[in-house]
Design a protein around this motif. Structure first.
Motif, PDB file in Angstrom:
ATOM      1  N   ARG A 144      19.893  -1.280 -21.393  1.00 40.16           N
ATOM      2  CA  ARG A 144      21.088  -0.734 -22.052  1.00 40.16           C
ATOM      3  C   ARG A 144      21.304   0.718 -21.636  1.00 40.16           C
ATOM      4  O   ARG A 144      22.438   1.170 -21.463  1.00 40.16           O
ATOM      5  N   TYR A 145      20.200   1.437 -21.475  1.00 40.38           N
ATOM      6  CA  TYR A 145      20.298   2.839 -21.039  1.00 40.38           C
ATOM      7  C   TYR A 145      20.594   2.922 -19.544  1.00 40.38           C
ATOM      8  O   TYR A 145      21.470   3.671 -19.104  1.00 40.38           O
ATOM      9  N   GLY A 173      23.679  -0.105 -18.618  1.00 41.56           N
ATOM     10  CA  GLY A 173      24.801   0.027 -19.538  1.00 41.56           C
ATOM     11  C   GLY A 173      24.813  -1.087 -20.564  1.00 41.56           C
ATOM     12  O   GLY A 173      24.191  -2.146 -20.393  1.00 41.56           O
ATOM     13  N   ILE A 174      25.554  -0.855 -21.642  1.00 44.42           N
ATOM     14  CA  ILE A 174      25.577  -1.781 -22.759  1.00 44.42           C
ATOM     15  C   ILE A 174      26.166  -3.125 -22.370  1.00 44.42           C
ATOM     16  O   ILE A 174      25.899  -4.153 -23.000  1.00 44.42           O
ATOM     17  N   ASN A 175      26.962  -3.167 -21.309  1.00 44.69           N
ATOM     18  CA  ASN A 175      27.567  -4.424 -20.855  1.00 44.69           C
ATOM     19  C   ASN A 175      26.904  -4.964 -19.590  1.00 44.69           C
ATOM     20  O   ASN A 175      27.520  -5.714 -18.830  1.00 44.69           O
ATOM     21  N   ASP A 185      33.641  -3.666 -26.267  1.00 47.34           N
ATOM     22  CA  ASP A 185      33.811  -2.272 -25.881  1.00 47.34           C
ATOM     23  C   ASP A 185      32.557  -1.703 -25.222  1.00 47.34           C
ATOM     24  O   ASP A 185      31.692  -2.435 -24.752  1.00 47.34           O
ATOM     25  N   GLY A 186      32.477  -0.387 -25.132  1.00 46.88           N
ATOM     26  CA  GLY A 186      31.369   0.256 -24.454  1.00 46.88           C
ATOM     27  C   GLY A 186      31.620   0.422 -22.964  1.00 46.88           C
ATOM     28  O   GLY A 186      32.605  -0.060 -22.396  1.00 46.88           O
ATOM     29  N   HIS A 187      30.699   1.119 -22.304  1.00 51.40           N
ATOM     30  CA  HIS A 187      30.827   1.434 -20.883  1.00 51.40           C
ATOM     31  C   HIS A 187      30.959   0.158 -20.052  1.00 51.40           C
ATOM     32  O   HIS A 187      30.187  -0.787 -20.191  1.00 51.40           O
ATOM     33  N   TYR A 194      33.119  -2.191 -20.171  1.00 52.73           N
ATOM     34  CA  TYR A 194      33.635  -3.402 -20.807  1.00 52.73           C
ATOM     35  C   TYR A 194      34.905  -3.836 -20.089  1.00 52.73           C
ATOM     36  O   TYR A 194      35.796  -3.023 -19.824  1.00 52.73           O
ATOM     37  N   HIS A 247      30.156  -8.847 -29.533  1.00 49.96           N
ATOM     38  CA  HIS A 247      29.998  -7.504 -28.970  1.00 49.96           C
ATOM     39  C   HIS A 247      31.241  -7.164 -28.162  1.00 49.96           C
ATOM     40  O   HIS A 247      31.726  -7.968 -27.356  1.00 49.96           O
TER      41      HIS A 247
END
Length: 492
Positions: free
Chosen positions: A347-348, A351-353, A373-375, A377, A371
């Motif tokens: 995730r770090y 990225g979260i996606n 959004d986020g970087h 997405y 889940h």
């Protein structure tokens, strides 16, 4: 006439606009300063500056390939996993090999455990089996993992790996003795990724349709045969061809020589665990095959190279928390820590996606979750609601756990792992040493003594603790190592 260039596609910006000139920066007159309005230049430079993502803290140096797993024997008495449901069934896979301690630019031919991270793209979601080329590991509790890795990485003052740090930690952590004996033996430097075995290393749970569960350990036996390098051969190869293992894997698949592994498990009935002579969830120990023989159930073949190393090898993510119905975790304290740490690292790092990337997303089913959004997405869910329960036809839970619950008792606390009848930190290291032939013992002593002798001359206490652990494993082992280290330190 049609020129060759007219047949080629048009180069565009990231937004799809055609690029008029990709050779010359726009300037204020001939020889003048560059103009900020040259967005092709700034787009290229900005993207170039961001082409690298943070490398993995461990297992940074790696290579991978796609393949096929085929079920060769019926194991439905032990697990309800759909991809293991019938003989002959095939599942697409992706396997990433790696070294542990080196950075992204390190050489392949080094003395280091090799990662063996396998993703099964099953119809019930992705199943990740994250292991090594050794059946054991240096430590048994995840709380010690950051400290252990810090000793293997560069010292904060010197900027180099330091023998003082490595042997100080190993000497004060006698549980590492078994894995260190593996690492400095003949199998410590595989000749290639194709010529080594793989292991799930941890203990996992299988559960069948009747609800019965079993503890299992995975074994991948190379069909190419074991081949290793001596320290001298590895030193030479690492200098001449740092990419030796990656190149060998890629070129063998390009030639149509598809590497394969015979896949087996050791199966322990759940009731055996409490009274087994070793703690069955201790990552520093093996289950002797005389106690639980290998049960062959599959074949893994690698048959397709990635098209892009960054997209498919560096951005590939694996987590032991990615289970499917019929397979689950055990109380192994290292595994319990990794269930969080691996997924969180990605995730770090990516990225979260990261799970949306082609190499990581399910290939045989669709991931349906809330889940958003986020970087990075990509909006793939459109107008679908992002909460549950809802009355708009959204996905719902099954009510059936993926694996069987296990009983617990006692009070909470920072407990040491339970000790079983024959548990200690040295017995299996001694057993391994005594299995070796004389030539192999000599190479083991040479490899260990050469590294221990590098400890600073004013830290004999570190040397003595390190040697004493091997002495406790086997008296002959300790005596020969002590003599070899003494002679080498006299020469310094």
């Amino acid at each position: 006439m049609t020129t060759q260039d007219e047949l080629r596609p048009t180069l565009t910006t990231e937004a799809g606009a055609p690029v008029a000139d990709n050779q010359n920066t726009e300037t204020a007159g001939v020889g003048g300063p560059a103009l900020i309005q040259d967005q092709q230049l700034f787009e290229k430079l900005a993207h170039f500056n961001r082409e690298r993502i943070p490398e993995r803290v461990v297992h940074a140096r790696g290579a991978g390939a796609y393949g096929t797993f085929t079920v060769t024997a019926d194991v439905t008495a032990y697990t309800r996993a759909a991809f293991l449901s019938e003989v002959g069934k095939q599942t697409e896979t992706f396997l990433r090999f790696s070294t542990v301690a080196g950075n992204l630019g390190a050489a392949d031919a080094v003395r280091d455990p090799r990662g063996f991270a396998l993703k099964f793209y099953t119809e019930e979601g992705n199943y990740d089996l994250v292991g090594n080329n050794t059946p054991v590991f240096f430590i048994k509790d995840a709380s010690k993992f950051p400290d252990f890795i810090h000793t293997q990485k560069r010292d904060p003052y010197t900027g180099s790996q330091e023998a003082d740090n490595v042997w100080d930690f190993w000497g004060l952590s006698p549980e590492a003795t078994h894995q260190v004996t593996w690492l400095f033996g003949d199998r410590g430097i595989p000749a290639s990724y194709r010529h080594m075995d793989g292991f799930g290393s941890h203990t996992y749970q299988w559960q069948n349709e009747a609800g019965e569960y079993f503890w299992v350990k995975y074994h991948f036996k190379t069909d190419q045969g074991i081949r290793n390098l001596t320290q001298g051969e590895a030193n030479k190869l690492a200098g001449e061809d740092p990419d030796s293992h990656q190149r060998d894997l890629r070129e063998s698949i390009e030639r149509g020589e598809f590497p394969s592994w015979t896949v087996s498990v050791q199966i322990m009935p759940a009731a055996d665990a409490a009274d087994y002579r070793f703690n069955p969830f201790d990552l520093t120990k093996v289950w002797p095959h005389a106690d639980y023989p290998l049960v062959e159930f599959g074949r893994l073949e690698l048959n397709r190279n990635p098209d892009n190393v960054f997209a498919e090898v560096e951005q590939s993510i694996f987590s032991p928390s990615h289970f499917v119905p019929g397979i689950g975790p055990s109380p192994d304290k290292m595994l319990q820590g990794r269930l969080f740490a691996y997924a969180d690292a990605h995730r770090y790092r990516v990225g979260i996606n990261a799970d949306h990337l082609p190499v990581n997303r399910p290939h045989a089913t669709e991931a349906l979750h809330n889940h958003r959004d986020g970087h990075l997405y990509d909006g793939r869910h459109g107008r679908r609601k992002n909460y549950e329960p809802n009355s708009f036809g959204g996905p719902v839970q099954t009510g059936r756990p993926l694996w069987a619950p296990t009983a617990v008792d006692g009070v909470t606390g920072t407990h040491e792992a339970p000790s079983h009848a024959e548990d200690n930190d040295f017995v299996q290291a001694g057993d391994l040493y005594r299995l070796m032939g004389e030539d192999e013992k000599q190479r083991l002593i040479g490899n260990l003594s050469g590294f221990i002798a590098k400890v600073s001359s004013d830290r004999e206490d570190i040397v003595e603790r390190a040697v004493d652990n091997f002495r406790k494993a086997d008296a002959d082992f300790g005596r020969r190592l002590e003599n070899a280290v003494r002679e080498l330190r006299k020469q310094r």
